[in-house]
Design an enzyme around this catalytic site. Structure first.
Site, short mmCIF file in Angstrom:
data_model
loop_
_atom_site.label_atom_id
_atom_site.label_comp_id
_atom_site.label_asym_id
_atom_site.label_seq_id
_atom_site.Cartn_x
_atom_site.Cartn_y
_atom_site.Cartn_z
N CYS A 1 0.86 -1.19 0.00
CA CYS A 1 0.00 0.00 0.00
C CYS A 1 0.89 1.23 0.00
O CYS A 1 1.64 1.45 0.96
CB CYS A 1 -0.93 -0.01 1.22
SG CYS A 1 -2.02 1.44 1.32
N CYS B 1 -3.36 7.21 -4.59
CA CYS B 1 -3.07 5.77 -4.54
C CYS B 1 -1.65 5.47 -5.02
O CYS B 1 -1.36 5.57 -6.21
CB CYS B 1 -4.09 4.97 -5.36
SG CYS B 1 -3.91 3.18 -5.20
#
Length: 333
Positions: free
Chosen positions: A91, A254
């Site tokens: 992530c 992101c």
């Protein structure tokens, strides 16, 4: 105060997206690598994830990172990434949040103007270079795991949408990249419900019929993200809406999605070797990315992305579980 556990955390947000950085209370998850620890956590400890990300302690777009001892000799920490959809291999926004928290909490030796933090993740080693001034983490540049373009110009039949064309790329997770113009949808937050519903249908169709699998780690598989490109995007300046399983949007640009998009732009010849990609989120926040090296993933040509973004601390907390609580794993509403 009655509690069967006390879990300590530093809460952050990275360009709008939360990361609950778990600093204590869980212990070391069994496994000699972070990939093994991820598998063990999924199989035996997933209730802890639900406790931390579901209501009433979390929300429908909550994510977090559980700090662990490093699994390599030179690593500072290992990290397990949690969110409402499960445990991610990697992530990007979460890593930026982790690095910011580690610096500002003094949990790593802090060197100005740049503090380098080596992190072991289920997807591999990542390095966070934190720009520091007066003890404050001003920005983080993340050297991510290799990113590659899995395939271009794929067509798939999606119920309710017809034939949808997409590119599939990997940047720590798999991303289906779709031009919103092909779905006759505007890049407009007023249309977020229709965009999200389309994303979930596309994910389902891909996972049913063309499920991606990482060539070097079969545990990394499946598509839980659809990156919808704004039709007005340019090769070096993109805007997107990121739909994520089971039904929410990434608030940040992101990090792993930006890495995947960077790999796709290079695969299409849209960016030169050292050109910087500016990638904007659905709420208007920004990451900058560039390829700092080339490599291969399996037989596929790949790049090594460097992503720059910012995170801010939003709070510290100890999360408790009263033994009489009727929702020991939280709930989804």
């Amino acid at each position: 105060m009655h509690s069967s556990m006390i879990i300590s955390a530093i809460d952050t947000h990275t360009e709008g997206m939360p990361t609950r950085v778990i600093t204590g209370g869980i212990g070391t998850v069994p496994g000699t690598t972070m990939a093994e620890r991820r598998t063990h956590f999924i199989e035996h400890l997933d209730g802890l994830r639900k406790l931390l990300v579901n209501e009433p302690r979390g929300h429908a777009a909550m994510s977090g990172a559980i700090l662990q001892p490093a699994t390599t000799d030179d690593g500072h920490y290992g990290v397990l990434f949690i969110e409402v959809s499960g445990l991610l291999p990697m992530c990007g926004h979460g890593t930026i949040g982790v690095a910011t928290a580690l610096v500002e909490a003094g949990m790593v030796p802090v060197i100005e103007p740049v503090t380098e933090i080596r992190l072991d993740t289920p997807a591999g080693r990542v390095v966070a270079s934190v720009a520091v001034s007066n003890g404050h983490a001003d920005a983080v540049t993340l050297r991510n795991v290799p990113a590659y373009c899995d395939s271009l110009d794929n067509d798939i039949e999606v119920p309710g949408l017809g034939t949808v064309r997409y590119d599939m790329a990997y940047g720590g997770n798999f991303y289906a990249i779709v031009d919103l113009a092909t779905l006759d949808l505007p890049f407009d937050r007023a249309e977020k419900d229709r965009i999200l519903a389309s994303g979930l249908r596309i994910m389902q169709a891909i996972n049913d019929f063309r499920r991606p699998v990482h060539p070097e780690d079969k545990q990394i598989a499946g598509c839980k993200h659809v990156l919808f490109l704004d039709p007005a995007s340019e090769p070096a300046h993109t805007r997107h809406a990121m739909a994520i399983h089971p039904g929410w949007f990434d608030r940040s640009p992101c990090g792993t999605g930006t890495s995947a998009l960077l790999a796709r732009q290079h695969a299409r010849g849209l960016l030169s070797e050292d050109q910087v990609l500016r990638n904007d989120s659905f709420i208007g926040t920004t990451f900058h990315a560039r390829a700092v090296d080339t490599t291969t993933v399996g037989a596929a040509p790949a790049i090594v992305p460097a992503i720059t973004g910012r995170a801010w601390l939003t709070g510290t907390a100890n999360y408790l579980l009263d033994p009489t609580d009727p929702f020991p794993e939280g709930f989804v509403f």
